[in-house]
Design an enzyme around this catalytic site. Sequence first.
Site, short mmCIF file in Angstrom:
data_model
loop_
_atom_site.label_atom_id
_atom_site.label_comp_id
_atom_site.label_asym_id
_atom_site.label_seq_id
_atom_site.Cartn_x
_atom_site.Cartn_y
_atom_site.Cartn_z
N ASP A 48 -40.22 34.60 21.48
CA ASP A 48 -40.11 33.30 22.15
C ASP A 48 -41.50 32.80 22.57
O ASP A 48 -42.28 33.53 23.19
CB ASP A 48 -39.20 33.43 23.38
CG ASP A 48 -38.64 32.09 23.83
OD1 ASP A 48 -39.42 31.14 23.97
OD2 ASP A 48 -37.42 32.02 24.04
N THR A 85 -35.99 26.40 23.59
CA THR A 85 -35.51 27.70 23.11
C THR A 85 -34.15 27.63 22.41
O THR A 85 -34.01 28.09 21.28
CB THR A 85 -35.43 28.67 24.30
OG1 THR A 85 -36.75 28.83 24.81
CG2 THR A 85 -34.87 30.02 23.88
N ASP A 207 -43.24 33.91 26.07
CA ASP A 207 -42.84 32.61 26.64
C ASP A 207 -42.94 32.64 28.17
O ASP A 207 -43.49 31.73 28.79
CB ASP A 207 -41.41 32.29 26.21
CG ASP A 207 -40.90 30.98 26.80
OD1 ASP A 207 -41.34 29.92 26.34
OD2 ASP A 207 -40.07 31.03 27.73
N HIS A 211 -45.40 30.28 30.36
CA HIS A 211 -44.97 29.34 31.41
C HIS A 211 -45.71 29.60 32.71
O HIS A 211 -46.22 28.70 33.35
CB HIS A 211 -43.47 29.48 31.68
CG HIS A 211 -42.61 28.81 30.67
ND1 HIS A 211 -42.59 27.45 30.51
CD2 HIS A 211 -41.73 29.30 29.77
CE1 HIS A 211 -41.72 27.14 29.54
NE2 HIS A 211 -41.20 28.25 29.08
N ASP A 254 -39.80 30.23 18.30
CA ASP A 254 -39.01 29.01 18.45
C ASP A 254 -39.85 27.76 18.73
O ASP A 254 -39.42 26.65 18.47
CB ASP A 254 -37.93 29.20 19.53
CG ASP A 254 -38.48 29.74 20.85
OD1 ASP A 254 -39.66 30.15 20.90
OD2 ASP A 254 -37.72 29.75 21.84
N HIS A 255 -41.05 27.97 19.27
CA HIS A 255 -41.94 26.85 19.64
C HIS A 255 -43.23 27.47 20.15
O HIS A 255 -43.32 28.69 20.28
CB HIS A 255 -41.29 25.98 20.74
CG HIS A 255 -40.82 26.80 21.90
ND1 HIS A 255 -41.67 27.40 22.79
CD2 HIS A 255 -39.56 27.18 22.27
CE1 HIS A 255 -40.97 28.10 23.66
NE2 HIS A 255 -39.69 28.00 23.37
N HIS A 359 -43.25 23.62 27.09
CA HIS A 359 -42.97 23.17 25.72
C HIS A 359 -41.78 22.25 25.80
O HIS A 359 -41.18 22.11 26.86
CB HIS A 359 -42.72 24.38 24.81
CG HIS A 359 -41.68 25.31 25.35
ND1 HIS A 359 -40.33 25.15 25.12
CD2 HIS A 359 -41.80 26.39 26.17
CE1 HIS A 359 -39.67 26.11 25.76
NE2 HIS A 359 -40.53 26.88 26.43
P1 AMP Z 1 -37.06 28.04 27.83
O1 AMP Z 1 -36.59 27.44 29.11
O2 AMP Z 1 -36.81 27.10 26.68
O3 AMP Z 1 -38.43 28.51 27.91
O4 AMP Z 1 -36.11 29.30 27.56
C1 AMP Z 1 -36.55 30.65 27.59
C2 AMP Z 1 -35.58 31.46 28.37
O5 AMP Z 1 -34.30 31.40 27.76
C3 AMP Z 1 -35.82 32.96 28.41
O6 AMP Z 1 -36.80 33.30 29.33
C4 AMP Z 1 -34.47 33.49 28.81
O7 AMP Z 1 -34.34 33.46 30.22
C5 AMP Z 1 -33.52 32.48 28.24
N1 AMP Z 1 -32.78 33.04 27.09
C6 AMP Z 1 -33.26 33.38 25.89
N2 AMP Z 1 -32.31 33.85 25.08
C7 AMP Z 1 -31.17 33.81 25.79
C8 AMP Z 1 -29.82 34.14 25.48
N3 AMP Z 1 -29.47 34.64 24.30
N4 AMP Z 1 -28.91 33.95 26.46
C9 AMP Z 1 -29.24 33.44 27.65
N5 AMP Z 1 -30.51 33.09 27.99
C10 AMP Z 1 -31.46 33.27 27.06
ZN ZN Z 2 -38.39 29.48 23.77
ZN ZN Z 3 -40.09 28.59 27.39
#
Ligand code: AMP
Ligand code: ZN
Ligand code: ZN
Length: 420
Positions: A48, A85, A207, A211, A254-255, A359
């Site tokens: 990630d 994500t 990731d 952040h 993913d990004h 992101h």
């Molecule tokens: P983002 O807010 O786009 O940075 O999302 C990243 C976060 O998504 C990670 O740190 C996790 O907490 C959460 N995450 C990733 N995969 C999963 C999953 N399969 N189920 C639930 N939460 C997830």
């Molecule tokens: Zn992500």
């Molecule tokens: Zn993120």
Amino acid sequence: MARPMLAAVVVLFLAVVAGQALPGCTSTEPAAETTEAGERALVLVSIDGYRWDYLDRAGVEQPTLRFLAEGVRAERLVPVFPTKTFPNHYSLVTGLHPSQHGIVANTMRDPERLVDGEPARFSLSDREAITDGRWWGGEPIWVTAQRQGLTAATVFWPGSEAEIAGVRPTHWLPYDGDLAYADRVDQALEWLDEGSDLVTLYFEAVDTAGHRHGPDADETNAAIEQVDAALARLVDGLRQRGRLETTDLVVVSDHGMAAVSPDRVVLLDDALDLDAVDVDWGEPVGVWPEEGQDPAALAEAISALPHLTAYPKADVPERLHYSDNARIPPVVVLAEEGWTASSRAYVERYPDRPSGGTHGYDNRDASMHGVFLARGPSFRSGHTTGPIQTVDVYGIVAEALGLDAAPNEGDAEAAARVLR
Ligand code: AMP
Ligand code: ZN
Ligand code: ZN
């Protein structure tokens, strides 16, 4: 037994054994058999938030990622918009844009499905939502694999906890960010030993550090090293089993990640009355007008602010594929890379935010681009290629596994660029 007869039996036996060695030909009863060394499999790994340029960072120890890059390395992986994500993970495994697969954001509402009179809500921390197949459209690769007789196992992947099109991966786990990386890898190896043909793995540390500390921080580099060490355990485990040469390893992200700052904030209060609309904060910002408010007028007012561009959803540029779903907000607000749309009340309360990185920006911004690396019997060796789109990955993995892909929005030529 007469000789010609014996020969025929031997030929038949060899044909059956050879057939089992090809992923497209196995008809695996779920979890029924253990795998012989030499059996083909594919492991799809997501790191990630691993930005495309992290691989070339000086002073960051990532020998295993560099080893995997000796197979195929795409110059970058271009994510789908929004560069978040859940939308991107689900595009990776379906070959569809978010407007088509339905996961249009990490947090979203569905005005077409009411719960107690209110739109149904989805967020990635809501287990009831993420396990509810009604949110997840399209056909993820594990469903394609299982429908065609293979066994799939997921050590985390957005969507893997829901029954989609009536199917769940044979093996899966509820998401647990605290599960040690060594344990994730050992679980993947165990499921490969038990005969899984497709296994996914997911690591969030890069990731999370990006952040908290920003893309250029030492902590982010340390997280890259931590994930590399997990991949080393995977590669060593396969080598010990005599399966390194027969397993395809595909690493994607993913990004990417862009640095943000409290000095780069634009206040939406300066364009509209925030009490008169409902706002999904984040990147991008979504605005849900009240009855009677004109989305086009709201978008115009927001676009008059510096560093922001807002569209009524029908007018979102076609290259973003972000118009055609009821779950997309009526007004979509894009900030320039590194900028944040916020509110006066929020910045007064949290004057030090935002900090670190984020992101979600336009997928044209290079800081949002990810990686694509692949090494194994299906993939070319020592091969670099231009950008690959996130929606191309589903078709590539399907072809590597010898599967007939479901209809998707990937480039049909992409597989030929990376596969032998
Ligand atoms: P983002 O807010 O786009 O940075 O999302 C990243 C976060 O998504 C990670 O740190 C996790 O907490 C959460 N995450 C990733 N995969 C999963 C999953 N399969 N189920 C639930 N939460 C997830
Ligand atoms: Zn992500
Ligand atoms: Zn993120």
